[in-house]
Design a protein around this motif. Structure first.
Motif, PDB file in Angstrom:
ATOM      1  N   THR A   8       0.854  -1.186   0.000  1.00  0.00           N
ATOM      2  CA  THR A   8       0.000   0.000   0.000  1.00  0.00           C
ATOM      3  C   THR A   8       0.893   1.241   0.000  1.00  0.00           C
ATOM      4  O   THR A   8       2.036   1.198   0.445  1.00  0.00           O
ATOM      5  CB  THR A   8      -0.933   0.030   1.218  1.00  0.00           C
ATOM      6  N   GLY A   9       0.347   2.352  -0.502  1.00  0.00           N
ATOM      7  CA  GLY A   9       1.173   3.554  -0.599  1.00  0.00           C
ATOM      8  C   GLY A   9       2.359   3.333  -1.520  1.00  0.00           C
ATOM      9  O   GLY A   9       3.450   3.874  -1.306  1.00  0.00           O
ATOM     10  N   ALA A  10       2.143   2.567  -2.596  1.00  0.00           N
ATOM     11  CA  ALA A  10       3.251   2.066  -3.408  1.00  0.00           C
ATOM     12  C   ALA A  10       3.960   3.134  -4.226  1.00  0.00           C
ATOM     13  O   ALA A  10       5.118   2.947  -4.608  1.00  0.00           O
ATOM     14  CB  ALA A  10       2.745   0.958  -4.340  1.00  0.00           C
ATOM     15  N   SER A  11       3.304   4.256  -4.522  1.00  0.00           N
ATOM     16  CA  SER A  11       3.933   5.243  -5.396  1.00  0.00           C
ATOM     17  C   SER A  11       4.734   6.300  -4.639  1.00  0.00           C
ATOM     18  O   SER A  11       5.377   7.155  -5.250  1.00  0.00           O
ATOM     19  CB  SER A  11       2.871   5.941  -6.263  1.00  0.00           C
ATOM     20  N   GLY A  12       4.726   6.244  -3.308  1.00  0.00           N
ATOM     21  CA  GLY A  12       5.520   7.176  -2.505  1.00  0.00           C
ATOM     22  C   GLY A  12       6.957   6.711  -2.373  1.00  0.00           C
ATOM     23  O   GLY A  12       7.374   5.702  -2.946  1.00  0.00           O
ATOM     24  N   GLY A  13       7.739   7.458  -1.600  1.00  0.00           N
ATOM     25  CA  GLY A  13       9.155   7.133  -1.447  1.00  0.00           C
ATOM     26  C   GLY A  13       9.411   5.750  -0.898  1.00  0.00           C
ATOM     27  O   GLY A  13      10.163   4.956  -1.480  1.00  0.00           O
ATOM     28  N   GLU A  63     -11.362   5.775   2.187  1.00  0.00           N
ATOM     29  CA  GLU A  63     -12.783   5.488   2.102  1.00  0.00           C
ATOM     30  C   GLU A  63     -13.062   3.989   2.173  1.00  0.00           C
ATOM     31  O   GLU A  63     -12.517   3.210   1.397  1.00  0.00           O
ATOM     32  CB  GLU A  63     -13.363   6.050   0.801  1.00  0.00           C
ATOM     33  N   GLN A  64     -13.911   3.593   3.095  1.00  0.00           N
ATOM     34  CA  GLN A  64     -14.270   2.186   3.247  1.00  0.00           C
ATOM     35  C   GLN A  64     -14.857   1.620   1.958  1.00  0.00           C
ATOM     36  O   GLN A  64     -14.556   0.485   1.562  1.00  0.00           O
ATOM     37  CB  GLN A  64     -15.280   2.025   4.387  1.00  0.00           C
ATOM     38  N   SER A  65     -15.697   2.409   1.269  1.00  0.00           N
ATOM     39  CA  SER A  65     -16.330   1.919   0.044  1.00  0.00           C
ATOM     40  C   SER A  65     -15.295   1.613  -1.030  1.00  0.00           C
ATOM     41  O   SER A  65     -15.411   0.621  -1.756  1.00  0.00           O
ATOM     42  CB  SER A  65     -17.332   2.950  -0.475  1.00  0.00           C
ATOM     43  N   PHE A  66     -14.263   2.449  -1.127  1.00  0.00           N
ATOM     44  CA  PHE A  66     -13.210   2.200  -2.117  1.00  0.00           C
ATOM     45  C   PHE A  66     -12.376   0.975  -1.732  1.00  0.00           C
ATOM     46  O   PHE A  66     -11.958   0.199  -2.601  1.00  0.00           O
ATOM     47  CB  PHE A  66     -12.307   3.430  -2.262  1.00  0.00           C
ATOM     48  N   ARG A  67     -12.121   0.822  -0.448  1.00  0.00           N
ATOM     49  CA  ARG A  67     -11.390  -0.376  -0.002  1.00  0.00           C
ATOM     50  C   ARG A  67     -12.199  -1.626  -0.314  1.00  0.00           C
ATOM     51  O   ARG A  67     -11.653  -2.650  -0.750  1.00  0.00           O
ATOM     52  CB  ARG A  67     -11.079  -0.298   1.498  1.00  0.00           C
ATOM     53  N   ASN A  68     -13.519  -1.561  -0.107  1.00  0.00           N
ATOM     54  CA  ASN A  68     -14.368  -2.712  -0.408  1.00  0.00           C
ATOM     55  C   ASN A  68     -14.332  -3.066  -1.893  1.00  0.00           C
ATOM     56  O   ASN A  68     -14.360  -4.243  -2.263  1.00  0.00           O
ATOM     57  CB  ASN A  68     -15.809  -2.442   0.039  1.00  0.00           C
ATOM     58  N   ILE A 108      -6.280   9.699  11.202  1.00  0.00           N
ATOM     59  CA  ILE A 108      -6.742   8.569  12.023  1.00  0.00           C
ATOM     60  C   ILE A 108      -7.306   7.465  11.135  1.00  0.00           C
ATOM     61  O   ILE A 108      -7.006   6.276  11.325  1.00  0.00           O
ATOM     62  CB  ILE A 108      -7.798   9.041  13.041  1.00  0.00           C
ATOM     63  N   ARG A 109      -8.106   7.838  10.159  1.00  0.00           N
ATOM     64  CA  ARG A 109      -8.724   6.831   9.281  1.00  0.00           C
ATOM     65  C   ARG A 109      -7.688   6.097   8.451  1.00  0.00           C
ATOM     66  O   ARG A 109      -7.797   4.887   8.233  1.00  0.00           O
ATOM     67  CB  ARG A 109      -9.757   7.507   8.382  1.00  0.00           C
ATOM     68  N   LEU A 110      -6.679   6.818   7.989  1.00  0.00           N
ATOM     69  CA  LEU A 110      -5.671   6.187   7.136  1.00  0.00           C
ATOM     70  C   LEU A 110      -4.647   5.404   7.952  1.00  0.00           C
ATOM     71  O   LEU A 110      -4.323   4.257   7.623  1.00  0.00           O
ATOM     72  CB  LEU A 110      -4.965   7.263   6.305  1.00  0.00           C
ATOM     73  N   ASN A 111      -4.138   5.998   9.018  1.00  0.00           N
ATOM     74  CA  ASN A 111      -3.079   5.367   9.804  1.00  0.00           C
ATOM     75  C   ASN A 111      -3.575   4.237  10.690  1.00  0.00           C
ATOM     76  O   ASN A 111      -2.797   3.353  11.054  1.00  0.00           O
ATOM     77  CB  ASN A 111      -2.371   6.404  10.676  1.00  0.00           C
ATOM     78  N   VAL A 112      -4.844   4.284  11.047  1.00  0.00           N
ATOM     79  CA  VAL A 112      -5.388   3.263  11.950  1.00  0.00           C
ATOM     80  C   VAL A 112      -6.406   2.381  11.227  1.00  0.00           C
ATOM     81  O   VAL A 112      -6.185   1.179  11.028  1.00  0.00           O
ATOM     82  CB  VAL A 112      -6.030   3.921  13.193  1.00  0.00           C
ATOM     83  N   GLU A 113      -7.516   2.983  10.820  1.00  0.00           N
ATOM     84  CA  GLU A 113      -8.614   2.199  10.248  1.00  0.00           C
ATOM     85  C   GLU A 113      -8.203   1.465   8.976  1.00  0.00           C
ATOM     86  O   GLU A 113      -8.425   0.251   8.845  1.00  0.00           O
ATOM     87  CB  GLU A 113      -9.792   3.134   9.957  1.00  0.00           C
ATOM     88  N   ALA A 114      -7.617   2.190   8.030  1.00  0.00           N
ATOM     89  CA  ALA A 114      -7.254   1.568   6.752  1.00  0.00           C
ATOM     90  C   ALA A 114      -6.155   0.528   6.932  1.00  0.00           C
ATOM     91  O   ALA A 114      -6.188  -0.539   6.301  1.00  0.00           O
ATOM     92  CB  ALA A 114      -6.811   2.627   5.748  1.00  0.00           C
ATOM     93  N   ALA A 115      -5.186   0.812   7.793  1.00  0.00           N
ATOM     94  CA  ALA A 115      -4.091  -0.136   8.016  1.00  0.00           C
ATOM     95  C   ALA A 115      -4.608  -1.450   8.593  1.00  0.00           C
ATOM     96  O   ALA A 115      -4.193  -2.539   8.175  1.00  0.00           O
ATOM     97  CB  ALA A 115      -3.050   0.480   8.949  1.00  0.00           C
ATOM     98  N   VAL A 116      -5.521  -1.356   9.551  1.00  0.00           N
ATOM     99  CA  VAL A 116      -6.099  -2.563  10.146  1.00  0.00           C
ATOM    100  C   VAL A 116      -6.932  -3.314   9.111  1.00  0.00           C
ATOM    101  O   VAL A 116      -6.852  -4.552   8.998  1.00  0.00           O
ATOM    102  CB  VAL A 116      -6.953  -2.191  11.376  1.00  0.00           C
ATOM    103  N   ASP A 117      -7.716  -2.587   8.341  1.00  0.00           N
ATOM    104  CA  ASP A 117      -8.569  -3.202   7.327  1.00  0.00           C
ATOM    105  C   ASP A 117      -7.739  -3.943   6.278  1.00  0.00           C
ATOM    106  O   ASP A 117      -8.050  -5.074   5.892  1.00  0.00           O
ATOM    107  CB  ASP A 117      -9.401  -2.111   6.652  1.00  0.00           C
ATOM    108  N   MET A 118      -6.665  -3.308   5.808  1.00  0.00           N
ATOM    109  CA  MET A 118      -5.801  -3.945   4.813  1.00  0.00           C
ATOM    110  C   MET A 118      -5.117  -5.175   5.387  1.00  0.00           C
ATOM    111  O   MET A 118      -4.968  -6.198   4.699  1.00  0.00           O
ATOM    112  CB  MET A 118      -4.757  -2.947   4.319  1.00  0.00           C
TER     113      MET A 118
END
Length: 269
Positions: A8-13, A63-68, A108-118
């Motif tokens: 994830t975050g593949a296009s960054g440094g 966004e949860q919908s995009f992750r889904n 918070i959503r990206l660093n916590v929620e999205a990381a756990v979801d992924m």
């Protein structure tokens, strides 16, 4: 059975560095990030240079919908994974009451929620023929109560604790978890200014991204729980543990005030 390393975050440094390092090890990759153009260019370059297979899917992980949608496409394609590098994350800097509430929530959503979801999803799609490797990008900030970066540091503390706890849960599941806690990685022009503004101590903490990524992969293969790159960074953590937390917090806010003034002067010149 074919499987991929999910980044994830593949296009960054960090994302590009991990992609190249894993491609050199002949791993096939599945990349995701927001920017489709950067993902396509990276995927094409990796396939052309290393002869590996690279799949990619742009996704706003906030966004949860995009992750889904991402999860649904992966399931339909039947892709399996033998590893996950959780890089996607956000930062917020400034005093709490002066910060944008939307930006705070996004971090918070990206660093916590999205990381756990992924992480949960990747584990449900792991290839049973491989030891499943998880690398979570935390931060040296996870070890400190940091005024001026209160939300960011707290979210990285969550990632560190989450990684350690999950590691124990997966101990008998042929899976490993490694938390990377870097500091002083010059990945953006602003980050370079911040490092320079901290003078001697900033230079002590700086690390080269390629070396950090290579070492992280080595330690992941050896099932290391946490990696703090740099001798002086590890020393800072050890010394900070000896200082009362309230005193440490006051020292940190004084340091950040000095650093912020230096950055402002540098930006005005």
């Amino acid at each position: 059975m074919k499987s991929y390393f999910l980044i994830t975050g593949a296009s960054g440094g960090f994302g590009r560095a991990f992609s190249v390092a894993l491609a050199r090890k002949n791993f096939d990759l599945f990349l995701t990030d927001q920017n489709e153009v950067k993902l396509r260019l990276l995927a094409d370059s990796l396939m052309r240079t290393y002869g590996i297979e690279v799949k990619y899917k742009p996704c706003n992980l906030l966004e949860q919908s995009f992750r889904n949608e991402l999860f649904s496409e992966i399931r339909k394609s039947g892709y399996l994974f033998h590893g996950l590098v959780n890089i996607a994350g956000g930062d917020t800097e400034g005093f709490f009451l002066e910060s944008d509430p939307v930006n705070i929530q996004d971090v918070i959503r990206l660093n916590v929620e999205a990381a756990v979801d992924m992480t949960y999803f990747a584990l449900t799609r792991r290839n049973p023929n491989f030891t499943f490797r998880i690398i979570n990008i935390s931060s040296l900030a996870a070890y400190f109560p940091m005024p001026h970066k209160a939300v960011y540091a707290s979210s990285k503390r969550f990632m560190l604790n989450f990684s350690l706890a999950l590691r124990e849960e997966l101990r008998n599941e042929n899976a490993t978890v490694t938390a990377l806690c870097p500091s002083g990685i010059p990945t953006t022009p602003y980050r370079v200014k911040t490092i320079n503004s901290q003078g001697f101590f900033g230079q002590l903490s700086v690390q080269q991204i390629g070396r950090v990524v290579t070492r992280t992969l080595e330690l992941s293969e050896r099932n290391r729980a946490v990696y703090i790159p740099g001798f002086f960074n590890r020393l800072f953590v050890a010394l900070a543990a000896l200082i009362p937390r309230l005193l440490l917090t006051r020292l940190l806010i004084q340091r950040w005030r000095r650093t912020s003034k230096k950055v402002e002067r540098m930006e005005s010149t």
